[in-house]
Scaffold this motif. Structure first.
Motif, PDB file in Angstrom:
ATOM      1  N   VAL A 232       0.830  -1.201   0.000  1.00  0.00           N
ATOM      2  CA  VAL A 232       0.000   0.000   0.000  1.00  0.00           C
ATOM      3  C   VAL A 232       0.868   1.257   0.000  1.00  0.00           C
ATOM      4  N   VAL A 233       1.878   1.300   0.859  1.00  0.00           N
ATOM      5  CA  VAL A 233       2.728   2.486   0.976  1.00  0.00           C
ATOM      6  C   VAL A 233       3.489   2.752  -0.322  1.00  0.00           C
ATOM      7  N   SER A 234       4.126   1.722  -0.877  1.00  0.00           N
ATOM      8  CA  SER A 234       4.912   1.912  -2.102  1.00  0.00           C
ATOM      9  C   SER A 234       4.027   2.335  -3.268  1.00  0.00           C
ATOM     10  N   ASN A 235       2.853   1.749  -3.381  1.00  0.00           N
ATOM     11  CA  ASN A 235       1.944   2.082  -4.471  1.00  0.00           C
ATOM     12  C   ASN A 235       1.441   3.521  -4.347  1.00  0.00           C
ATOM     13  N   LEU A 236       1.089   3.933  -3.121  1.00  0.00           N
ATOM     14  CA  LEU A 236       0.529   5.271  -2.922  1.00  0.00           C
ATOM     15  C   LEU A 236       1.591   6.350  -3.024  1.00  0.00           C
ATOM     16  N   ILE A 237       2.804   6.068  -2.591  1.00  0.00           N
ATOM     17  CA  ILE A 237       3.877   7.060  -2.722  1.00  0.00           C
ATOM     18  C   ILE A 237       4.164   7.330  -4.195  1.00  0.00           C
ATOM     19  N   PHE A 238       4.177   6.288  -5.004  1.00  0.00           N
ATOM     20  CA  PHE A 238       4.391   6.462  -6.442  1.00  0.00           C
ATOM     21  C   PHE A 238       3.257   7.284  -7.061  1.00  0.00           C
ATOM     22  N   ALA A 239       1.996   6.936  -6.730  1.00  0.00           N
ATOM     23  CA  ALA A 239       0.852   7.671  -7.270  1.00  0.00           C
ATOM     24  C   ALA A 239       0.851   9.123  -6.792  1.00  0.00           C
ATOM     25  N   ALA A 240       1.232   9.335  -5.524  1.00  0.00           N
ATOM     26  CA  ALA A 240       1.259  10.689  -4.978  1.00  0.00           C
ATOM     27  C   ALA A 240       2.307  11.549  -5.666  1.00  0.00           C
ATOM     28  N   ALA A 241       3.464  10.971  -5.970  1.00  0.00           N
ATOM     29  CA  ALA A 241       4.526  11.715  -6.654  1.00  0.00           C
ATOM     30  C   ALA A 241       4.062  12.157  -8.044  1.00  0.00           C
ATOM     31  N   GLU A 242       3.359  11.278  -8.749  1.00  0.00           N
ATOM     32  CA  GLU A 242       2.853  11.628 -10.075  1.00  0.00           C
ATOM     33  C   GLU A 242       1.777  12.713  -9.978  1.00  0.00           C
ATOM     34  N   THR A 243       0.897  12.603  -8.976  1.00  0.00           N
ATOM     35  CA  THR A 243      -0.163  13.604  -8.805  1.00  0.00           C
ATOM     36  C   THR A 243       0.429  14.961  -8.454  1.00  0.00           C
ATOM     37  N   HIS A 244       1.421  14.966  -7.559  1.00  0.00           N
ATOM     38  CA  HIS A 244       2.064  16.222  -7.159  1.00  0.00           C
ATOM     39  C   HIS A 244       2.759  16.874  -8.348  1.00  0.00           C
ATOM     40  N   ARG A 245       3.407  16.082  -9.181  1.00  0.00           N
ATOM     41  CA  ARG A 245       4.071  16.609 -10.376  1.00  0.00           C
ATOM     42  C   ARG A 245       3.038  17.217 -11.336  1.00  0.00           C
ATOM     43  N   TRP A 246       1.887  16.563 -11.454  1.00  0.00           N
ATOM     44  CA  TRP A 246       0.831  17.079 -12.328  1.00  0.00           C
ATOM     45  C   TRP A 246       0.309  18.417 -11.817  1.00  0.00           C
ATOM     46  N   TYR A 247       0.120  18.540 -10.483  1.00  0.00           N
ATOM     47  CA  TYR A 247      -0.338  19.805  -9.900  1.00  0.00           C
ATOM     48  C   TYR A 247       0.650  20.931 -10.200  1.00  0.00           C
ATOM     49  N   LEU A 248       1.940  20.650 -10.037  1.00  0.00           N
ATOM     50  CA  LEU A 248       2.951  21.683 -10.272  1.00  0.00           C
ATOM     51  C   LEU A 248       2.975  22.136 -11.730  1.00  0.00           C
ATOM     52  N   GLN A 249       2.725  21.206 -12.643  1.00  0.00           N
ATOM     53  CA  GLN A 249       2.700  21.554 -14.066  1.00  0.00           C
ATOM     54  C   GLN A 249       1.400  22.260 -14.455  1.00  0.00           C
ATOM     55  N   LYS A 250       0.339  21.924 -13.788  1.00  0.00           N
ATOM     56  CA  LYS A 250      -0.978  22.458 -14.158  1.00  0.00           C
ATOM     57  C   LYS A 250      -1.194  23.865 -13.629  1.00  0.00           C
ATOM     58  N   PHE A 251      -0.725  24.145 -12.409  1.00  0.00           N
ATOM     59  CA  PHE A 251      -1.011  25.422 -11.755  1.00  0.00           C
ATOM     60  C   PHE A 251       0.288  26.170 -11.467  1.00  0.00           C
ATOM     61  N   ASP A 252       0.381  27.386 -11.969  1.00  0.00           N
ATOM     62  CA  ASP A 252       1.561  28.215 -11.707  1.00  0.00           C
ATOM     63  C   ASP A 252       1.575  28.737 -10.277  1.00  0.00           C
ATOM     64  N   ASN A 253       0.378  28.886  -9.702  1.00  0.00           N
ATOM     65  CA  ASN A 253       0.273  29.429  -8.352  1.00  0.00           C
ATOM     66  C   ASN A 253       0.055  28.344  -7.304  1.00  0.00           C
ATOM     67  N   TYR A 254       0.518  27.130  -7.595  1.00  0.00           N
ATOM     68  CA  TYR A 254       0.304  26.026  -6.650  1.00  0.00           C
ATOM     69  C   TYR A 254       1.091  26.289  -5.366  1.00  0.00           C
ATOM     70  N   PRO A 255       0.483  26.064  -4.179  1.00  0.00           N
ATOM     71  CA  PRO A 255       1.156  26.354  -2.899  1.00  0.00           C
ATOM     72  C   PRO A 255       2.514  25.669  -2.791  1.00  0.00           C
ATOM     73  N   SER A 256       3.542  26.460  -2.508  1.00  0.00           N
ATOM     74  CA  SER A 256       4.907  25.921  -2.467  1.00  0.00           C
ATOM     75  C   SER A 256       5.188  25.124  -1.198  1.00  0.00           C
ATOM     76  N   ASN A 257       4.346  25.290  -0.161  1.00  0.00           N
ATOM     77  CA  ASN A 257       4.592  24.583   1.099  1.00  0.00           C
ATOM     78  C   ASN A 257       4.106  23.135   1.075  1.00  0.00           C
ATOM     79  N   ARG A 258       3.372  22.768   0.042  1.00  0.00           N
ATOM     80  CA  ARG A 258       2.836  21.413  -0.025  1.00  0.00           C
ATOM     81  C   ARG A 258       3.869  20.441  -0.592  1.00  0.00           C
ATOM     82  N   VAL A 259       3.899  19.248   0.017  1.00  0.00           N
ATOM     83  CA  VAL A 259       4.712  18.156  -0.504  1.00  0.00           C
ATOM     84  C   VAL A 259       3.772  17.104  -1.050  1.00  0.00           C
TER      85      VAL A 259
END
Length: 266
Positions: A232-259
């Motif tokens: 569960v942990v390995s699968n979700l960490i991988f999915a979370a990394a991809e989602t976070h990367r998508w947010y950073l690419q999609k929104f220029d004003n995405y909160p910088s404090n979020r990991v």
């Protein structure tokens, strides 16, 4: 349905095993007399340990049944999927495999006994007609009483599970409400509220907390449950990394404090 059925068979099997064992022990005690007192107490000790493992498995399965039912409710009434939304076949098959293997993982110590019990009951039903088959008696006190004997480890694990369960529902409600405030079907907005203020995928973080509660509640001595948690942990960490990367690419004003998923880490 598979998880609920497995819980039912485990409960009935535990109750029947308990009653059958009491009858056998009473008969042996009567026939053997006082000369077999040591064997009687030893048999009671072994049976008590076995019953604890069975009811611990039932306890963990009930926690996961609560989780699965809530996820089903959210899928039907909380999330508002786009008409063009599709799931990859690999993800679909992985989900089927996971929710089939999960109950077997949580009760692998008593799964053979449950399978043997179920097979014997089905065989008896086939060989005999339904009217002559002995009905399975279900006593609510016999069902509830063993849970009172669970230790502090199980109840702390349940509290951790509930903590993650509540936050995951809140985060899913936030995600489900996003489409109510957008004008176009394919438009996206940045989610805010609850654990979204610190991580991009708090619903994944809550899932990890939920399974950490299951590990803690199991006592941490079962390797198969640790393997489940690791998957569960390995699968979700991988999915979370991809989602976070998508947010950073999609929104220029995405909160910088979020990991991505683990607060202040990654």
């Amino acid at each position: 349905m598979f998880l609920a059925g497995f819980i039912s068979w485990t409960c009935f099997g535990a109750c029947k095993e308990r009653k059958d064992h009491e009858i056998i022990i009473s008969s042996r005690s009567y026939l053997a007399g006082r000369s077999n007192t040591f064997s009687f107490h030893r048999s009671q000790l072994i049976n008590s340990e076995n019953k604890f493992r069975v009811w611990l498995s039932v306890f963990l399965l009930l926690l996961m049944e609560v989780q699965v039912l809530r996820r089903l409710f959210e899928t039907l009434y909380v999330f508002k999927y786009s008409p063009s939304a599709r799931m990859h076949i690999f993800g679909y098959l992985t989900g089927l495999f996971f929710y089939t293997a999960m109950p077997l993982t949580l009760c692998c110590t008593c799964a053979p006994n449950v399978f043997k019990f179920g097979t014997s009951e089905v065989t008896e039903f086939i060989v005999k007609d339904r009217s002559s088959t002995q009905a399975i008696e279900f006593d609510w006190w016999d069902f509830v009483n063993p849970f009172s004997k669970l230790g502090w480890c199980q109840w702390i694990g349940a509290a951790i599970f509930l903590w993650g369960w509540i936050h995951q529902h809140r985060c899913h409600a936030i995600l489900g409400s996003l489409r109510e405030h957008v004008g176009k079907v394919d438009e996206y907005v940045i989610p805010h509220g609850d654990w979204f203020e610190i991580v991009s995928t708090p619903h994944y973080l809550a899932e990890i907390v939920i399974y950490a509660g299951v590990v803690f509640g199991s006592g941490g001595a079962d390797l198969t449950i640790w393997l489940l948690f690791g998957f569960v942990v390995s699968n979700l960490i991988f999915a979370a990394a991809e989602t976070h990367r998508w947010y950073l690419q999609k929104f220029d004003n995405y909160p910088s404090n979020r990991v991505a998923i683990i607060p202040f880490v990654c």
